[in-house]
Motif scaffolding. Structure first.
Motif, PDB file in Angstrom:
ATOM      1  N   ALA A 271       0.814  -1.221   0.000  1.00  0.00           N
ATOM      2  CA  ALA A 271       0.000   0.000   0.000  1.00  0.00           C
ATOM      3  C   ALA A 271       0.847   1.270   0.000  1.00  0.00           C
ATOM      4  N   ASN A 272       1.873   1.338   0.852  1.00  0.00           N
ATOM      5  CA  ASN A 272       2.659   2.576   0.949  1.00  0.00           C
ATOM      6  C   ASN A 272       3.387   2.944  -0.347  1.00  0.00           C
ATOM      7  N   PRO A 273       4.178   2.032  -0.937  1.00  0.00           N
ATOM      8  CA  PRO A 273       4.867   2.448  -2.169  1.00  0.00           C
ATOM      9  C   PRO A 273       3.914   2.799  -3.305  1.00  0.00           C
ATOM     10  N   LEU A 274       2.819   2.044  -3.447  1.00  0.00           N
ATOM     11  CA  LEU A 274       1.884   2.350  -4.526  1.00  0.00           C
ATOM     12  C   LEU A 274       1.110   3.631  -4.230  1.00  0.00           C
ATOM     13  N   ALA A 275       0.839   3.899  -2.956  1.00  0.00           N
ATOM     14  CA  ALA A 275       0.184   5.163  -2.593  1.00  0.00           C
ATOM     15  C   ALA A 275       1.075   6.353  -2.934  1.00  0.00           C
ATOM     16  N   MET A 276       2.370   6.220  -2.690  1.00  0.00           N
ATOM     17  CA  MET A 276       3.288   7.313  -3.019  1.00  0.00           C
ATOM     18  C   MET A 276       3.320   7.555  -4.529  1.00  0.00           C
ATOM     19  N   LEU A 277       3.351   6.492  -5.295  1.00  0.00           N
ATOM     20  CA  LEU A 277       3.331   6.630  -6.752  1.00  0.00           C
ATOM     21  C   LEU A 277       2.036   7.282  -7.221  1.00  0.00           C
ATOM     22  N   VAL A 278       0.910   6.876  -6.644  1.00  0.00           N
ATOM     23  CA  VAL A 278      -0.389   7.421  -7.038  1.00  0.00           C
ATOM     24  C   VAL A 278      -0.485   8.899  -6.660  1.00  0.00           C
ATOM     25  N   GLU A 279      -0.096   9.245  -5.436  1.00  0.00           N
ATOM     26  CA  GLU A 279      -0.183  10.645  -5.019  1.00  0.00           C
ATOM     27  C   GLU A 279       0.740  11.532  -5.846  1.00  0.00           C
ATOM     28  N   ASN A 280       1.917  11.035  -6.193  1.00  0.00           N
ATOM     29  CA  ASN A 280       2.853  11.838  -6.985  1.00  0.00           C
ATOM     30  C   ASN A 280       2.491  11.863  -8.463  1.00  0.00           C
ATOM     31  N   ALA A 281       1.390  11.174  -8.795  1.00  0.00           N
ATOM     32  CA  ALA A 281       0.814  11.265 -10.138  1.00  0.00           C
ATOM     33  C   ALA A 281      -0.549  11.959 -10.082  1.00  0.00           C
ATOM     34  N   GLN A 282      -0.732  12.794  -9.042  1.00  0.00           N
ATOM     35  CA  GLN A 282      -1.954  13.593  -8.849  1.00  0.00           C
ATOM     36  C   GLN A 282      -3.196  12.756  -8.535  1.00  0.00           C
ATOM     37  N   GLY A 283      -2.981  11.572  -7.962  1.00  0.00           N
ATOM     38  CA  GLY A 283      -4.098  10.754  -7.516  1.00  0.00           C
ATOM     39  C   GLY A 283      -4.261  10.823  -6.014  1.00  0.00           C
ATOM     40  N   LYS A 284      -5.106   9.940  -5.494  1.00  0.00           N
ATOM     41  CA  LYS A 284      -5.414   9.933  -4.068  1.00  0.00           C
ATOM     42  C   LYS A 284      -5.372   8.494  -3.579  1.00  0.00           C
ATOM     43  N   ALA A 285      -4.897   8.286  -2.333  1.00  0.00           N
ATOM     44  CA  ALA A 285      -4.745   6.934  -1.793  1.00  0.00           C
ATOM     45  C   ALA A 285      -5.158   6.913  -0.325  1.00  0.00           C
ATOM     46  N   PHE A 286      -6.232   6.198  -0.034  1.00  0.00           N
ATOM     47  CA  PHE A 286      -6.795   6.152   1.309  1.00  0.00           C
ATOM     48  C   PHE A 286      -7.086   4.706   1.724  1.00  0.00           C
TER      49      PHE A 286
END
Length: 325
Positions: A271-286
């Motif tokens: 979850a953490n590494p993919l959340a970082m990738l998603v957030e740094n691509a202007q997405g959201k991770a919850f």
């Protein structure tokens, strides 16, 4: 096309971190070769063993884990290692600057059908006040990651990587043996009409999440007034790669199958590494109620619910999960 190392140098990434990333990717190139050989290299099928998660291990799970572990232990740049396939942390080089956690082969149930699989990894700075043998090395929020990435083994071998700046996409050039930049900045559209979820758990979700999925399935006639398409790879790395590439929402909510283990995905190395990738691509991770990157792991194999992707769709999903429901 720019080589990965040149991109990292341009981003002013520390040389030791660049060398560590290169070590991980060297192991991944070998995994990619083994995956590509398939039945020709006798790496398909399951073993008689289970990992710490209680999951039957595939031969490639064990091979991939050993490749990564051996190379990281020999690198001299890693103080502590955590892996999905290891019961506890592995102490590496005392005084080394970094710690690494990884899922050596995400989606390994897809191996025998030649489906999408991948390696997920995350890097943090080591804590000098904590022994290399302690899980507390990894008691850090996802916001403290200095690098997050995955390698996807598909028709081509692709790397998604961020070191705190944009999430970028690289493709392995097999003729030169190096990763070349193919997308300088991944940008997830804010809206989407695609969702990825394991529908086999439908009867075991919360009423709020069931209402959300039903709203999507009703399409134009439902409350969302839009037709949605469902996609599901059976490998988180493949589903999130699609979200990063063209938008969408990936969901793995909690369920009632096992009261002691309501969530499936691991916080530290999925979850953490993919959340970082998603957030740094202007997405959201919850999760179902908080931002993933703000959670401090209580242990290396902690599990969390995951909802990530296009911002407006994630917000819509979370709206169905408010406690008042």
């Amino acid at each position: 096309m720019k080589r990965l190392v040149h991109c990292l140098e341009n981003d002013k990434v520390d040389i030791e971190l660049i060398q560590l990333i290169d070590t991980i990717l060297t192991a991944c190139k070998e995994i990619s070769f083994r995956v590509g050989q398939g039945a020709l290299s006798n790496v398909l099928g399951s073993t008689l063993d289970e990992n710490i998660q209680g999951e039957t291990q595939k031969k490639l799970d064990i091979i991939s884990n050993q490749l990564l572990k051996d190379m990281l232990l020999e690198s001299g740049r890693v103080r502590t290692i955590a892996s999905e396939e290891e019961d506890s942390v592995v102490a590496a080089t005392e005084g080394a600057p970094y710690i690494v956690a990884f899922d050596p082969l995400d989606g390994s149930s897809n191996i025998d059908i030649n489906g999408q699989i991948g390696t997920i990894f995350t890097i943090y700075r080591a804590k000098d006040e904590v022994p290399a043998t302690s899980e507390l090395q990894f008691a850090q929020q996802g916001t403290e990651q200095v690098c997050a990435g995955y390698v996807l083994y598909g028709p081509s071998t692709m790397l998604a990587l961020t070191t705190g700046g944009p999430s970028r996409l690289y493709t392995l050039d097999r003729t030169q043996g190096c990763y070349l930049l193919t997308t300088a900045q991944l940008e997830i559209p804010t809206q989407t009409a695609e969702f990825a979820v394991n529908m086999s758990n439908f009867t075991q979700w919360s009423s709020g999440f069931t209402d959300y999925i039903n709203a999507l399935l009703l399409g134009n006639e439902g409350p969302r007034a839009k037709k949605y398409n469902m996609r599901w790879n059976g490998a988180m790395v493949g589903d999130v790669h699609r979200v990063l590439s063209r938008g969408g929402i990936f969901c793995y909510p909690s369920d009632t199958k096992n009261a002691q283990q309501p969530a499936k995905l691991r916080l530290l190395y999925e979850a953490n590494p993919l959340a970082m990738l998603v957030e740094n691509a202007q997405g959201k991770a919850f999760t179902e109620h908080e931002r993933i990157l703000t959670i401090t792991p209580s242990h290396i194999h902690q599990r969390v619910a995951v909802i990530m992707g296009s911002t407006e769709e994630v917000d819509a999903c979370l709206g169905y999960l408010k406690p008042t429901r």
